[in-house]
Structures are given as structure tokens and as C-alpha cells.
Design a protein around this motif. Structure first.
Motif, PDB file in Angstrom:
ATOM      1  N   GLY A  83       0.804  -1.222   0.000  1.00 35.12           N
ATOM      2  CA  GLY A  83       0.000   0.000   0.000  1.00 35.12           C
ATOM      3  C   GLY A  83       0.836   1.270   0.000  1.00 35.12           C
ATOM      4  O   GLY A  83       0.310   2.356  -0.146  1.00 35.12           O
ATOM      5  N   GLY A  84       2.169   1.136   0.190  1.00 33.75           N
ATOM      6  CA  GLY A  84       3.026   2.305   0.028  1.00 33.75           C
ATOM      7  C   GLY A  84       3.557   2.893   1.314  1.00 33.75           C
ATOM      8  O   GLY A  84       2.949   2.740   2.374  1.00 33.75           O
ATOM      9  N   THR A  85       4.683   3.576   1.210  1.00 30.64           N
ATOM     10  CA  THR A  85       5.360   4.160   2.362  1.00 30.64           C
ATOM     11  C   THR A  85       5.845   5.556   2.015  1.00 30.64           C
ATOM     12  O   THR A  85       6.367   5.782   0.917  1.00 30.64           O
ATOM     13  CB  THR A  85       6.581   3.277   2.745  1.00 30.64           C
ATOM     14  OG1 THR A  85       6.091   2.035   3.230  1.00 30.64           O
ATOM     15  CG2 THR A  85       7.437   3.920   3.813  1.00 30.64           C
ATOM     16  N   THR A  86       5.640   6.495   2.941  1.00 28.41           N
ATOM     17  CA  THR A  86       6.174   7.840   2.757  1.00 28.41           C
ATOM     18  C   THR A  86       7.246   8.081   3.809  1.00 28.41           C
ATOM     19  O   THR A  86       7.053   7.772   4.985  1.00 28.41           O
ATOM     20  CB  THR A  86       5.049   8.887   2.873  1.00 28.41           C
ATOM     21  OG1 THR A  86       4.137   8.682   1.790  1.00 28.41           O
ATOM     22  CG2 THR A  86       5.590  10.309   2.778  1.00 28.41           C
ATOM     23  N   GLU A  87       8.384   8.570   3.364  1.00 28.18           N
ATOM     24  CA  GLU A  87       9.496   8.888   4.259  1.00 28.18           C
ATOM     25  C   GLU A  87       9.979  10.262   3.827  1.00 28.18           C
ATOM     26  O   GLU A  87      10.410  10.441   2.695  1.00 28.18           O
ATOM     27  CB  GLU A  87      10.601   7.843   4.074  1.00 28.18           C
ATOM     28  CG  GLU A  87      11.706   7.905   5.107  1.00 28.18           C
ATOM     29  CD  GLU A  87      12.911   7.038   4.739  1.00 28.18           C
ATOM     30  OE1 GLU A  87      13.091   6.004   5.365  1.00 28.18           O
ATOM     31  OE2 GLU A  87      13.662   7.415   3.822  1.00 28.18           O
ATOM     32  N   ALA A  88       9.870  11.250   4.718  1.00 25.07           N
ATOM     33  CA  ALA A  88      10.202  12.639   4.372  1.00 25.07           C
ATOM     34  C   ALA A  88       9.459  13.040   3.086  1.00 25.07           C
ATOM     35  O   ALA A  88       8.237  12.915   3.020  1.00 25.07           O
ATOM     36  CB  ALA A  88      11.703  12.828   4.252  1.00 25.07           C
ATOM     37  N   ARG A  89      10.168  13.436   2.040  1.00 25.00           N
ATOM     38  CA  ARG A  89       9.503  13.919   0.824  1.00 25.00           C
ATOM     39  C   ARG A  89       9.241  12.813  -0.192  1.00 25.00           C
ATOM     40  O   ARG A  89       8.744  13.062  -1.282  1.00 25.00           O
ATOM     41  CB  ARG A  89      10.364  15.015   0.179  1.00 25.00           C
ATOM     42  CG  ARG A  89      10.431  16.285   1.014  1.00 25.00           C
ATOM     43  CD  ARG A  89      11.209  17.386   0.307  1.00 25.00           C
ATOM     44  NE  ARG A  89      12.638  17.260   0.399  1.00 25.00           N
ATOM     45  CZ  ARG A  89      13.460  17.029  -0.623  1.00 25.00           C
ATOM     46  NH1 ARG A  89      12.981  16.897  -1.847  1.00 25.00           N
ATOM     47  NH2 ARG A  89      14.752  16.938  -0.438  1.00 25.00           N
ATOM     48  N   ALA A  90       9.609  11.590   0.153  1.00 24.68           N
ATOM     49  CA  ALA A  90       9.506  10.485  -0.812  1.00 24.68           C
ATOM     50  C   ALA A  90       8.327   9.573  -0.512  1.00 24.68           C
ATOM     51  O   ALA A  90       7.994   9.334   0.644  1.00 24.68           O
ATOM     52  CB  ALA A  90      10.794   9.675  -0.780  1.00 24.68           C
ATOM     53  N   THR A  91       7.699   9.079  -1.572  1.00 23.34           N
ATOM     54  CA  THR A  91       6.645   8.069  -1.438  1.00 23.34           C
ATOM     55  C   THR A  91       6.953   6.935  -2.407  1.00 23.34           C
ATOM     56  O   THR A  91       7.248   7.184  -3.584  1.00 23.34           O
ATOM     57  CB  THR A  91       5.260   8.668  -1.751  1.00 23.34           C
ATOM     58  OG1 THR A  91       5.019   9.720  -0.824  1.00 23.34           O
ATOM     59  CG2 THR A  91       4.160   7.622  -1.607  1.00 23.34           C
ATOM     60  N   VAL A  92       6.919   5.719  -1.903  1.00 24.32           N
ATOM     61  CA  VAL A  92       7.243   4.552  -2.729  1.00 24.32           C
ATOM     62  C   VAL A  92       6.170   3.488  -2.554  1.00 24.32           C
ATOM     63  O   VAL A  92       5.743   3.204  -1.425  1.00 24.32           O
ATOM     64  CB  VAL A  92       8.635   3.976  -2.342  1.00 24.32           C
ATOM     65  CG1 VAL A  92       8.944   2.718  -3.147  1.00 24.32           C
ATOM     66  CG2 VAL A  92       9.726   5.016  -2.554  1.00 24.32           C
ATOM     67  N   GLN A  93       5.716   2.931  -3.667  1.00 28.26           N
ATOM     68  CA  GLN A  93       4.686   1.882  -3.632  1.00 28.26           C
ATOM     69  C   GLN A  93       5.270   0.485  -3.797  1.00 28.26           C
ATOM     70  O   GLN A  93       4.775  -0.461  -3.208  1.00 28.26           O
ATOM     71  CB  GLN A  93       3.672   2.094  -4.766  1.00 28.26           C
ATOM     72  CG  GLN A  93       3.074   3.487  -4.864  1.00 28.26           C
ATOM     73  CD  GLN A  93       2.060   3.789  -3.781  1.00 28.26           C
ATOM     74  OE1 GLN A  93       1.554   2.862  -3.138  1.00 28.26           O
ATOM     75  NE2 GLN A  93       1.773   5.059  -3.542  1.00 28.26           N
ATOM     76  N   LYS A  94       6.287   0.361  -4.642  1.00 30.55           N
ATOM     77  CA  LYS A  94       6.771  -0.976  -5.016  1.00 30.55           C
ATOM     78  C   LYS A  94       8.229  -1.148  -4.621  1.00 30.55           C
ATOM     79  O   LYS A  94       9.028  -0.230  -4.795  1.00 30.55           O
ATOM     80  CB  LYS A  94       6.720  -1.135  -6.542  1.00 30.55           C
ATOM     81  CG  LYS A  94       5.353  -1.122  -7.154  1.00 30.55           C
ATOM     82  CD  LYS A  94       5.535  -1.290  -8.663  1.00 30.55           C
ATOM     83  CE  LYS A  94       4.213  -1.205  -9.387  1.00 30.55           C
ATOM     84  NZ  LYS A  94       4.392  -1.362 -10.835  1.00 30.55           N
ATOM     85  N   THR A  95       8.572  -2.332  -4.147  1.00 31.70           N
ATOM     86  CA  THR A  95       9.985  -2.582  -3.865  1.00 31.70           C
ATOM     87  C   THR A  95      10.739  -2.805  -5.173  1.00 31.70           C
ATOM     88  O   THR A  95      10.161  -3.259  -6.174  1.00 31.70           O
ATOM     89  CB  THR A  95      10.182  -3.829  -2.979  1.00 31.70           C
ATOM     90  OG1 THR A  95       9.670  -4.967  -3.678  1.00 31.70           O
ATOM     91  CG2 THR A  95       9.468  -3.683  -1.641  1.00 31.70           C
ATOM     92  N   LEU A  96      12.018  -2.498  -5.130  1.00 28.49           N
ATOM     93  CA  LEU A  96      12.878  -2.749  -6.286  1.00 28.49           C
ATOM     94  C   LEU A  96      13.017  -4.265  -6.494  1.00 28.49           C
ATOM     95  O   LEU A  96      12.965  -4.774  -7.604  1.00 28.49           O
ATOM     96  CB  LEU A  96      14.253  -2.096  -6.039  1.00 28.49           C
ATOM     97  CG  LEU A  96      15.302  -2.235  -7.127  1.00 28.49           C
ATOM     98  CD1 LEU A  96      14.799  -1.757  -8.484  1.00 28.49           C
ATOM     99  CD2 LEU A  96      16.572  -1.471  -6.736  1.00 28.49           C
ATOM    100  N   ARG A  97      13.167  -4.964  -5.367  1.00 27.33           N
ATOM    101  CA  ARG A  97      13.327  -6.418  -5.421  1.00 27.33           C
ATOM    102  C   ARG A  97      12.140  -7.093  -6.123  1.00 27.33           C
ATOM    103  O   ARG A  97      12.325  -7.990  -6.941  1.00 27.33           O
ATOM    104  CB  ARG A  97      13.456  -6.945  -3.984  1.00 27.33           C
ATOM    105  CG  ARG A  97      13.943  -8.359  -3.848  1.00 27.33           C
ATOM    106  CD  ARG A  97      14.063  -8.707  -2.365  1.00 27.33           C
ATOM    107  NE  ARG A  97      15.230  -8.100  -1.756  1.00 27.33           N
ATOM    108  CZ  ARG A  97      16.369  -8.755  -1.504  1.00 27.33           C
ATOM    109  NH1 ARG A  97      16.469 -10.031  -1.791  1.00 27.33           N
ATOM    110  NH2 ARG A  97      17.379  -8.146  -0.937  1.00 27.33           N
TER     111      ARG A  97
END
Ligand SMILES: [Zn+2]
Length: 276
Positions: A83-97
Motif C-alpha cells: 500500500g506504500g510508504t512515505t518517508e520525508a519527501r519520498a513516497t514509494v509503492q513498489k519494492t525494487l526487489r
């Protein structure tokens, strides 16, 4: 000895000038590593940048002689929630792996790792690829692993720390990765001491250059006095690298993919689709 040196320089020049048609078949995959909000949008808006949010990307080059991962995202995979993670100014939905797995690769399959530069929005998962051979400019490695530990270490340092012991190829300029001119690291210092870009000669798509952070927005190419990120590094070096890049793009008739250009990125095919 000297003759041998000249011969190797000539061989290098020859490889550089080889046409894409002679290059091996190469595939280029684009991974979605999320988005990053600008830390200082007002300066950008004032110069006509309409969309200040940035894309965060990583790329896999698949060559008959091996694979090259270019950049590794902004948030480490271990922190990404479904469902996604926000850390500071970044938001990521998918892992690179997971994106690598989707096309049949695990980190230990990756032959080469190259980062455009060491900043946290390019190096988040670097430690996962410490088993690959690391292609890094000497000056970048020196900045990443200084002899005297800095008072304020980079926030990315724990995320790339394992590369210190990686099998490494120390570069001092441009580098033909597979020896056939199909994939060439282009030294573009300035943003960081050993910043680099990547030229990928694709048979059907044509030559493409991954910009790293040489540019963040297309406006930086047209407005010559618009260098909103120069102060982060060495502005004179960055200007010289941009001139080198513009000449290269013209000479190779190459397309520049500005990695952080979220509007251009939206139009590109993402993995598992690929460019060839
Ligand atoms: Zn960046």
C-alpha cells in the motif's frame, strides 16, 4: 609499452564510434521507485517549472554478457509497506526487489551495479547489490568513503555502506561497460564529485542517455542560467558536464531521459515492458 597504450586508446576510440547497429542486442527496463517532492518548489515555479514533483527511477540493462543495475531508489525495500510508504519527501509503492523478481532476477543475479551518484534518492537499496561488481568513479568512491569519517555523515551512508567491500572497478572518466560500445558510462561530475550518466544504444529505440541528476527538469536544458541544484556540488564542473552531455546527445542523436522528469517518465513503458 607506449605503443600498447596508444593501441588501447585507439581501440577505445573505435569502440566509442561504433554504430548502434554493430552493438549487441540490449534491453532496458524502467523500474518505478516512487516519487519525490521538491524541497524548494518556489525557485522552480518562478522559472516556469509547472510540475515540481519528481519521479524516482532505477533501470536494468540486460546485455548478452551480463546485467547492469543503474540506481537503486529512494526508500530501502525493507521499509516499504504493502500500500506504500512515505518517508520525508519520498513516497514509494513498489519494492525494487519485487520489480526485479517480476522479470526473473534476484539481486545476486546482477553482474554490475552503477549509481549515477551517491545521494539518498539513488542509493537506497545499494547494500542489496554489494555482491555485484560496482562501477564507480574514483572521486565518487572517495567522497562516499572518506579516510576521515565526516562530522555530519550523509543520510545515505548506511544505505550504501556495504559497497565499501564490493568488488569494484574504479573509473576515471567514460567507460564502455561490455566492451562493444552498447552501454557506456559517461563521466558528468559536478552535482557530486564522481557523478555519471549512462548511454545505452538500443537497436530499435536508438541511443538513450540516463541523466542521473545532471538535470532534474527539462527547463535546466533550455534556460542556461537555471541551475537550481548547482550549489549542492561544483557549479563549474556541472556546467562543463552539461556542455559535454549536450555535445554527446547531438553527436549520437541520442534521447535524454531526465530521471527525475515525472512528466516524461509518465509516458515511458515501465517494467515488465522494456525498450530494445
Ligand atoms: Zn536525485
Amino acid at each position: 609499452m607506449l605503443v600498447k597504450l596508444f593501441l588501447s586508446i585507439f581501440a577505445g576510440l573505435f569502440a566509442w564510434s561504433a554504430t548502434p547497429q554493430t552493438a549487441s542486442a540490449v534491453k532496458l527496463y524502467i523500474f518505478d521507485c516512487g516519487t519525490l517532492k521538491s524541497g524548494n518548489p518556489d525557485v522552480l515555479l518562478a522559472r516556469g517549472v509547472t510540475t515540481t514533483d519528481m519521479s524516482v527511477t532505477a533501470y536494468l540493462v540486460v546485455h548478452p554478457r551480463g546485467t547492469l543495475l543503474w540506481d537503486t531508489g529512494v526508500i530501502p525495500d525493507a521499509l516499504i509497506q504493502p500500500g506504500g510508504t512515505t518517508e520525508a519527501r519520498a513516497t514509494v509503492q513498489k519494492t525494487l526487489r519485487s520489480q526485479l523478481a517480476e522479470i526473473g532476477y534476484k539481486p545476486s543475479d546482477i553482474t554490475y551495479l552503477a549509481l549515477s551518484h551517491n545521494h539518498y534518492d539513488h542509493s537506497a537499496n545499494a547494500n542489496s547489490f554489494a555482491g555485484s561488481t560496482w562501477l564507480v568513479q574514483k572521486a565518487e568512491r572517495a567522497a562516499m568513503f572518506p579516510d576521515t569519517p565526516p562530522q555530519n555523515p550523509s543520510n545515505a551512508a548506511p544505505r550504501f555502506s556495504a559497497l565499501k567491500n564490493s568488488k569494484s572497478v574504479l573509473l576515471d572518466g567514460d567507460y564502455d561497460v561490455f566492451g562493444d560500445a552498447s552501454v557506456v558510462i559517461v563521466a558528468t561530475p559536478g552535482h557530486t564529485p564522481g557523478h555519471q550518466s549512462l548511454l545505452v544504444n538500443l537497436r530499435n529505440t536508438g541511443p538513450v542517455v540516463l541523466s542521473g541528476d545532471l538535470y532534474h527538469y527539462p527547463a535546466e536544458r533550455t534556460l542556461k542560467d537555471f541551475t537550481p541544484f548547482a550549489a549542492l556540488g561544483n557549479p563549474q564542473m556541472e556546467v562543463a558536464s552539461k556542455a559535454k552531455m549536450e555535445a554527446l546527445l547531438k553527436e549520437k542523436k541520442a534521447t535524454l531521459w531526465i530521471q527525475h522528469d515525472i512528466l516524461a517518465y509518465a509516458e515511458l513503458k515501465k517494467s515488465p515492458a522494456f525498450y530494445d
